[in-house]
Design an enzyme around this catalytic site. Structure first.
Site, PDB file in Angstrom:
ATOM      1  N   GLU A 435       6.504  10.844   1.208  1.00  0.00           N
ATOM      2  CA  GLU A 435       7.213  10.425   0.004  1.00  0.00           C
ATOM      3  C   GLU A 435       7.187  11.535  -1.054  1.00  0.00           C
ATOM      4  O   GLU A 435       6.135  11.888  -1.575  1.00  0.00           O
ATOM      5  CB  GLU A 435       6.535   9.158  -0.536  1.00  0.00           C
ATOM      6  CG  GLU A 435       6.976   8.710  -1.904  1.00  0.00           C
ATOM      7  CD  GLU A 435       6.057   7.640  -2.486  1.00  0.00           C
ATOM      8  OE1 GLU A 435       6.210   7.350  -3.683  1.00  0.00           O
ATOM      9  OE2 GLU A 435       5.194   7.120  -1.762  1.00  0.00           O
ATOM     10  N   ASP A 513       2.495   6.873  -1.001  1.00  0.00           N
ATOM     11  CA  ASP A 513       1.453   6.612  -2.001  1.00  0.00           C
ATOM     12  C   ASP A 513       0.896   5.203  -1.838  1.00  0.00           C
ATOM     13  O   ASP A 513       1.584   4.294  -1.363  1.00  0.00           O
ATOM     14  CB  ASP A 513       2.023   6.756  -3.422  1.00  0.00           C
ATOM     15  CG  ASP A 513       2.368   8.198  -3.758  1.00  0.00           C
ATOM     16  OD1 ASP A 513       1.900   9.091  -3.035  1.00  0.00           O
ATOM     17  OD2 ASP A 513       3.094   8.420  -4.747  1.00  0.00           O
ATOM     18  N   ASP A 515       0.547   2.768  -3.824  1.00  0.00           N
ATOM     19  CA  ASP A 515       0.915   1.947  -4.973  1.00  0.00           C
ATOM     20  C   ASP A 515       2.131   1.102  -4.606  1.00  0.00           C
ATOM     21  O   ASP A 515       2.588   1.108  -3.460  1.00  0.00           O
ATOM     22  CB  ASP A 515       1.181   2.826  -6.207  1.00  0.00           C
ATOM     23  CG  ASP A 515       2.315   3.829  -5.977  1.00  0.00           C
ATOM     24  OD1 ASP A 515       2.985   3.735  -4.927  1.00  0.00           O
ATOM     25  OD2 ASP A 515       2.519   4.705  -6.830  1.00  0.00           O
ATOM     26  N   ASP A 517       5.329   1.339  -5.494  1.00  0.00           N
ATOM     27  CA  ASP A 517       6.481   2.138  -5.073  1.00  0.00           C
ATOM     28  C   ASP A 517       6.306   2.660  -3.650  1.00  0.00           C
ATOM     29  O   ASP A 517       7.235   2.656  -2.847  1.00  0.00           O
ATOM     30  CB  ASP A 517       6.700   3.318  -6.030  1.00  0.00           C
ATOM     31  CG  ASP A 517       7.509   2.903  -7.257  1.00  0.00           C
ATOM     32  OD1 ASP A 517       8.092   1.808  -7.221  1.00  0.00           O
ATOM     33  OD2 ASP A 517       7.538   3.671  -8.235  1.00  0.00           O
TER      34      ASP A 517
END
Length: 652
Positions: A435, A513, A515, A517
């Protein structure tokens, strides 16, 4: 239909139990009998026991099956069938109950006078479960008495004995898998629930329950679900399509048990662009399809095309229709019963019985033709969808050709952002789909250039659940994935099939990541793989990287942690009896927060990293999940999140 399935009505006794062979080698080579000794294998034990109860239900003698996951991860399966026969078995000179539980391939399903069809024929029976359990107890309610026998590692601890009287009938099997054989002994609630839900749809009128005694809620109650379908496949299709916009108000339903092959089909059209056909033989999921699917597809194409030609719609459009066009936006479930199924394919999940093609084709043709004549409005809606699909297919074909022409014109055709590896053997090569450019840069610095390739993906890729196919091939990030992996579109005459003969990496690792997102991007990529590159999941090539969530540090001592429990433990150990406030805890929200060496040591080094392989336990359930998570309907997604929030791990 259940009354048609059974042949012998009241003659289920010890004489019906036929012995095929002994139980040798099951404990020595368990994978030969149940597939593996990991997650799938240990769950397969439940399916074997439940299959016996389903057989009783299909024969018309059982309507309730209870499954309980006990506190110690043992399993109890209880039904209200006739109860396993307990009389003396002349050939084996012991109780028929003991024969069933200690002799491989011994049971009523091998006697055609007892069961006409059997859901457990693909497996190895409850005797295999017994052989692979450290302890098993069978309790049979039959003929007014309660019979009992216990076993250890498949060997009886005492002869069958009577322990009481009863007014009900049925069988209860309680077993504890042997931890010296299985690498996984913990049962996953959702996996068991998915299969029981599936069985309830495939066997209307049968009530299945699941109770998990390992966890209590705030009110002190165990997790519990009941699965029951009054209408069967129609409800199954509604469940699968619950998160999609329907094109027709009600599923089309077809059922016939006139011939030697009972056929049941339900289908629904929606506004999506994918085809989802699920097939079953005697309750067994045939993920590779087979002759029953071929019969269905041929009849669908022939009947719809005949109707469209007769109505004159196609002549006005002047467009060529292919078989694929009739199946875009189609969700269908095919369930048939075959006395002696013959399975083919690598995973033995493809039906090979030639007589089935004609049987399914005839039923679908006749009943679909009747439906179209009686529902002209819905018929016109379906044909309009087919015409749109044909136009989109032509556009998609041009888009695919552009992707592949670019590969030819630019030599290797590899994307400029790809940092490739020097190895060329795909078996040792792996590619990280990372990402963002920042994390991609760190990964490029930290990787082993010999066998690890890095492809940074900018932002969130296209949500393929909401896009027409030609849009997908126009998306830059998706085009980069196609060209980097070296796969081609079109194989064996199927212009949409994925050709992976030139696949450049046998490990495709999604690294995002930790998180919200990152989770969203990972789900978008997984949705793309499931819809357009599912063969890569089936072959075991797709993985998810597991970057650490925390770095616990005090002085020179450092500990990386992947879970909240690991973090708490690390803080205590690093504090060394001192104040825990003196320990520094760093929360990694993004891959870019780690330097190249840290990313290598924690997430990319094969000797230390942890990868999760992406597998599909149930294609139907996966389809439902992806369409719900990535589709247009908000309400089902909200309900799913609210229902599963207490069982999910939430990272903040």
């Amino acid at each position: 239909m259940s009354n048609e399935i059974v042949l012998g009505v009241n003659n289920y006794s010890a004489d019906n139990i036929q012995v095929l062979e002994g139980l040798e080698a099951v404990r020595k080579r368990p994978a030969m009998y149940i597939g593996d000794t990991g997650f799938k294998g240990v769950h397969h034990l439940i399916w074997e026991v439940v299959d016996n109860s389903i057989d009783e239900a299909m024969a018309g003698y059982c309507d309730t099956i209870h499954v309980t996951i006990e506190k110690n991860n043992s399993i109890t399966v209880r039904d209200n069938g006739r109860g396993i026969p307990t009389g003396h078995h002349a050939k084996e000179n012991k109780s028929a109950l003991e024969v069933v539980l200690t002799v491989l391939h011994a049971g009523g399903k091998f006697d055609k006078d007892t069961y006409k069809v059997s859901g457990g024929l693909h497996g190895v029976g409850v005797s295999c479960v017994n052989a692979l359990s450290i302890h098993l107890r069978a309790e049979v309610h039959r003929e007014g008495k309660i019979f009992e026998q216990e076993y250890s590692e498949g060997k009886p601890l005492y002869p069958v004995r009577i322990i009481g009287e009863t007014e009900r009938t049925g069988t209860t099997i309680h077993f504890l898998p042997d931890s010296t054989i299985f690498t996984v002994t913990e049962y996953k609630y959702d996996t068991v629930a998915t299969r029981l839900r599936e069985l309830s749809f495939l066997n209307k009128g049968i009530r299945l329950t699941l109770e998990d005694k390992r966890e209590e809620d705030e009110a002190g109650k165990f997790r519990y679900e009941e699965f029951f379908s009054e209408v069967g496949l129609k409800e199954f299709v509604r469940y699968l399509d619950a998160t999609r916009q329907p094109l027709i108000p009600e599923p089309v339903y077809m059922e016939s048990d006139k011939g030697t092959v009972p056929v049941e089909v339900s289908m629904m059209y929606n506004t999506s662009y994918s085809e989802n056909v699920y097939s079953y033989v005697n309750n067994i999921s045939t993920i590779e399809g087979g002759t029953h699917v071929s019969g269905f597809r041929a009849a669908l194409t022939r009947t719809l095309k005949g109707y469209a030609d007769k109505s004159g719609i196609l002549a006005k459009e002047k467009i060529e229709i292919s078989g694929d066009d009739f199946r875009e936006g189609l969700t269908a479930v095919i369930s048939i019963k075959v006395a002696e199924p013959q399975f083919e394919g690598q995973t033995k999940t493809k039906l090979g019985n030639s007589e089935v093609t004609g049987a399914v084709s005839q039923v679908v043709s006749e009943m679909l033709e009747t439906y179209l004549d009686e529902h002209p409005k819905e018929a016109r809606t379906i044909i309009d969808k087919v015409i749109l699909a044909a136009k989109a297919r032509i556009a998609a074909k041009k888009a695919r050709e552009m992707v592949q022409r670019k590969n030819v014109l630019t030599g290797t055709g590899l994307p400029g952002k790809l940092a490739d590896c020097s190895e060329t053997d795909p078996k040792v090569c792996e590619i990280y789909l990372v990402e963002g450019d920042s994390a991609g840069g760190t990964a490029k610095q930290g990787r082993n250039r010999a066998f690890q390739a890095i492809l940074p993906l900018r932002g969130k890729i296209l949500n393929v659940e909401k896009a027409q196919e030609y849009r997908i091939y126009e998306n830059e990030e998706i085009k980069n994935m196609f060209t980097a992996m070296g796969v081609q579109i079109g194989k064996d005459g199927d212009e949409r099939a994925l050709n992976i003969e030139k696949l450049r990496y046998h490990k495709i690792i999604i690294m995002t990541d930790a998180d919200i997102d990152g989770s969203h991007i990972r789900t978008l990529i997984l949705t793309f793989f499931f819809r357009y590159m599912k063969i890569l999941i089936d072959e075991g090539y797709i993985y998810i990287a597991q970057p650490p969530l925390y770095l616990v540090k005090k002085g020179r001592e450092e500990r990386y942690c992947w879970t909240e429990a690991q973090r708490e433990q690390a803080v205590k150990e690093v504090a060394g009896g001192g104040k825990e406030e003196s320990v520094n805890v760093q929360r990694y929200k993004g891959l870019g927060e780690m330097n190249a060496e840290q990313l290598w040591q924690t997430t990319m080094n094969p000797e230390k990293r942890s990868l999760k392989q992406v597998t599909i336990e149930s294609a139907a359930e996966a389809d439902h999940l992806f369409s719900m998570l990535m589709g247009d309907e908000v309400a089902p997604r909200r309900e799913f999140i609210e229902k599963n929030a207490k069982y999910a791990r939430v990272d903040v």
